[in-house]
Design an enzyme around this catalytic site. Sequence first.
Site, PDB file in Angstrom:
ATOM      1  N   SER A 187      -6.646   7.318   3.528  1.00 50.59           N
ATOM      2  CA  SER A 187      -6.756   8.246   2.406  1.00 50.59           C
ATOM      3  C   SER A 187      -5.342   8.656   1.994  1.00 50.59           C
ATOM      4  CB  SER A 187      -7.574   9.463   2.856  1.00 50.59           C
ATOM      5  OG  SER A 187      -7.629  10.435   1.854  1.00 50.59           O
TER       6      SER A 187
ATOM      7  N   LYS B  45      -7.842   4.635  -0.300  1.00 53.65           N
ATOM      8  CA  LYS B  45      -8.520   5.684  -1.090  1.00 53.65           C
ATOM      9  C   LYS B  45      -7.452   6.562  -1.706  1.00 53.65           C
ATOM     10  CE  LYS B  45     -10.769   9.892   0.407  1.00 53.65           C
ATOM     11  NZ  LYS B  45     -11.824  10.488   1.245  1.00 53.65           N
TER      12      LYS B  45
ATOM     13  N   LYS C 154      -6.536   9.957  -3.781  1.00 53.69           N
ATOM     14  CA  LYS C 154      -6.994  11.265  -4.237  1.00 53.69           C
ATOM     15  C   LYS C 154      -6.677  11.363  -5.722  1.00 53.69           C
ATOM     16  CE  LYS C 154      -8.434  13.175  -0.371  1.00 53.69           C
ATOM     17  NZ  LYS C 154      -9.797  13.710  -0.217  1.00 53.69           N
TER      18      LYS C 154
ATOM     19  N   ASP D 242     -11.117   9.661  -4.766  1.00 56.66           N
ATOM     20  CA  ASP D 242     -11.799  10.884  -4.305  1.00 56.66           C
ATOM     21  C   ASP D 242     -11.290  12.069  -5.112  1.00 56.66           C
ATOM     22  OD1 ASP D 242     -13.065  12.922  -2.946  1.00 56.66           O
ATOM     23  OD2 ASP D 242     -12.074  12.554  -1.012  1.00 56.66           O
TER      24      ASP D 242
ATOM     25  N   GLU E 262     -15.659   9.228  -5.461  1.00 54.08           N
ATOM     26  CA  GLU E 262     -16.182  10.221  -4.514  1.00 54.08           C
ATOM     27  C   GLU E 262     -16.138  11.625  -5.110  1.00 54.08           C
ATOM     28  OE1 GLU E 262     -14.060   9.896  -0.809  1.00 54.08           O
ATOM     29  OE2 GLU E 262     -15.001  11.666   0.068  1.00 54.08           O
TER      30      GLU E 262
ATOM     31  N   ASP F  37     -19.598  13.503  -0.991  1.00 58.24           N
ATOM     32  CA  ASP F  37     -19.006  14.019   0.251  1.00 58.24           C
ATOM     33  C   ASP F  37     -19.465  15.478   0.376  1.00 58.24           C
ATOM     34  OD1 ASP F  37     -17.298  15.253   2.116  1.00 58.24           O
ATOM     35  OD2 ASP F  37     -15.450  14.383   1.360  1.00 58.24           O
TER      36      ASP F  37
ATOM     37  N   LYS G 148     -19.467  13.012   7.286  1.00 55.83           N
ATOM     38  CA  LYS G 148     -18.523  13.709   8.158  1.00 55.83           C
ATOM     39  C   LYS G 148     -19.355  14.600   9.059  1.00 55.83           C
ATOM     40  CE  LYS G 148     -14.845  14.109   4.683  1.00 55.83           C
ATOM     41  NZ  LYS G 148     -14.225  15.029   3.697  1.00 55.83           N
TER      42      LYS G 148
ATOM     43  N   GLY H 240     -13.093  11.496   7.000  1.00 51.04           N
ATOM     44  CA  GLY H 240     -12.199  12.118   7.972  1.00 51.04           C
ATOM     45  C   GLY H 240     -11.770  13.482   7.490  1.00 51.04           C
TER      46      GLY H 240
HETATM   47  O1  OSB Z   1     -12.387  14.728   0.899  1.00 53.35           O
HETATM   48  O2  OSB Z   1     -12.280  13.200   2.352  1.00 53.35           O
HETATM   49  C1  OSB Z   1     -11.894  14.296   1.935  1.00 53.35           C
HETATM   50  C2  OSB Z   1      -9.126  15.619   4.211  1.00 53.35           C
HETATM   51  C3  OSB Z   1      -9.381  16.975   4.170  1.00 53.35           C
HETATM   52  C4  OSB Z   1     -10.405  17.435   3.381  1.00 53.35           C
HETATM   53  C5  OSB Z   1     -11.190  16.543   2.632  1.00 53.35           C
HETATM   54  C6  OSB Z   1     -10.947  15.183   2.696  1.00 53.35           C
HETATM   55  C7  OSB Z   1      -9.865  14.723   3.469  1.00 53.35           C
HETATM   56  C8  OSB Z   1      -9.476  13.319   3.559  1.00 53.35           C
HETATM   57  C9  OSB Z   1      -8.797  12.911   4.836  1.00 53.35           C
HETATM   58  O3  OSB Z   1      -9.578  12.527   2.638  1.00 53.35           O
HETATM   59  C10 OSB Z   1      -9.159  11.563   5.299  1.00 53.35           C
HETATM   60  C11 OSB Z   1      -8.782  11.342   6.752  1.00 53.35           C
HETATM   61  O4  OSB Z   1      -8.906  12.280   7.594  1.00 53.35           O
HETATM   62  O5  OSB Z   1      -8.392  10.234   7.082  1.00 53.35           O
HETATM   63 MG    MG Z   2     -13.862  13.414   0.170  1.00 57.00          MG
END
Ligand code: OSB
Ligand code: MG
Length: 379
Positions: free
Chosen positions: A144, A170, A172, A198, A223, A248, A272, A300
């Site tokens: 990510s 991925k 953001k 995401d 996402e 998510d 998650k 994650g």
């Molecule tokens: O939306 O997936 C998410 C981290 C903190 C809060 C939300 C998200 C995330 C990540 C981290 O995308 C992904 C990872 O831990 O590898």
């Molecule tokens: Mg997410």
Amino acid sequence: MSRLADLSPIVLRGFEFRRVALPLVSPFRTSFGTETARDILLVRALTDGPDGWGECVAGNDPLYSNEYVDAAQHVSINHLITRLPIGTPIHAVDVARLLEPVKDHRMAKGAIEAAVLDAQLRANGVSLAAALGAVHDRVPSGVSVGIMDTIDDLVSVVGGYLDDGYVRIKLKIEPGWDLEPVGVIRRTFGDAIPLQVDANTAYTRDDGPHLARLDQFGLLLIEQPLPEDDVTGHALIAQQVATPICLDESIVSARAAIDAIERGACRIINIKAGRVGGYLEAAAVHDVCRERGVPVWCGGMLETGIGRAMNLALAALPNFTITGDVSASERFWRRDIVTEPVRLHDGHVTLPGGSGSGVSIDHDFLESVTTSRVVVPQG
Ligand code: OSB
Ligand code: MG
């Protein structure tokens, strides 16, 4: 699946709540904020046999969801563990039912359940992966990538991860950081790299036509474009966008997953454990998705080696057919609190062997980064 209900119960003596301060190797920016260091709550189940460890994924601030680490510790001590039997036998499968009367606080509940589960599995010599029904001993690894200050920074960071061997990227996104960064990454690295985005709830119901412009980039999924409580809005967006919508934040339980699927809000679900109240509910989400033909992947929450190892056990279940956010320890930490941090080999990460989560705590390092420690009941 080794039936969890058939394992011998354990006797709890209490819990240790430990807070750990760990700087991230680089700031992680999402549409809801920037994290530079984590203040992590670890839960240790103290038993007559082996201790169990769980990691709470609540953030420093209530920005991803309403949970945050101080609240998680407070509710755990004052409202959750008070519902669990101390000194009489307990099964990890009973924890969620005992905590159920307390509304929400799923990350706090999930960490307590994880600690009890780890302890019970270790006492019985069973791995979490076997208990959950894992069918792989290693899984492909995706990474990510946060929002960057510049497009050049993004290109160099993504290039580094591709060099490392990550098999899926991925990005953001948020309004103002979407079409351009995604387009540049596609043009720079080609159409073959598995790519997804995401939004962490940053868009509105009016953004369907804008999000549809992402279709040209051949993304695996988009996402959580809308706020978590707008499941119907996601169904409306899904009708305007060809790229699959993945949820998510909205999916807080197996019930919520069924509802979102039935309403046509998503074709894919990110699981998650912390968000749904624990690894056992996470496995239940996996099952309801599998029964409905909806593939899932493992999300994650910037976990240490404790949470990451448990995520890998989950990610090895059969309906996890999409690469997850299961990057290596070094993606986030200079040094991890477990003795054998997750490493990337050939684009994959390997599940730890051994019982429970399979990890061993690096106790000296853990002590050095511990900022507080509370044992309940006091010995
Ligand atoms: O939306 O997936 C998410 C981290 C903190 C809060 C939300 C998200 C995330 C990540 C981290 O995308 C992904 C990872 O831990 O590898
Ligand atoms: Mg997410």
